[in-house]
Scaffold this motif. Structure first.
Motif: not given
Length: 80
Positions: A15-40
């Motif tokens: 993925v492309e990340l932007e310096e200083g920007k906050a991200y939410f990494f999916c740790r459950c593996g269920l997100s449809k927007k991997q590798p980021f969290c979608d609330g699953s």
């Protein structure tokens, strides 16, 4: 009670990340927007990991959810 994370894919997500920007990494593996969290994760007991990118540019984020260097891939998928 927390359930075990699901292996989203056996390899990293580049993925492309932007310096200083906050991200939410999916740790459950269920997100449809991997590798980021979608609330699953809501019924799993597993919370996403909030992180702030230290630099801009490409990064390899863990897809197997077994890394010891969250959210970054450490090659753990090679021994699954």
């Amino acid at each position: 009670m927390a359930v075990a994370p699901v292996v989203a894919q056996k390899g990293p997500y580049q993925v492309e990340l932007e310096e200083g920007k906050a991200y939410f990494f999916c740790r459950c593996g269920l997100s449809k927007k991997q590798p980021f969290c979608d609330g699953s994760h809501k019924e799993t007991g597993i919370e996403p990991l909030r992180f702030v990118a230290e630099t801009s540019g490409p990064a390899n984020l863990c897809g197997c959810k077994d890394t010891d260097d969250e959210p970054y891939c450490d090659g753990s998928h090679n021994i699954l």
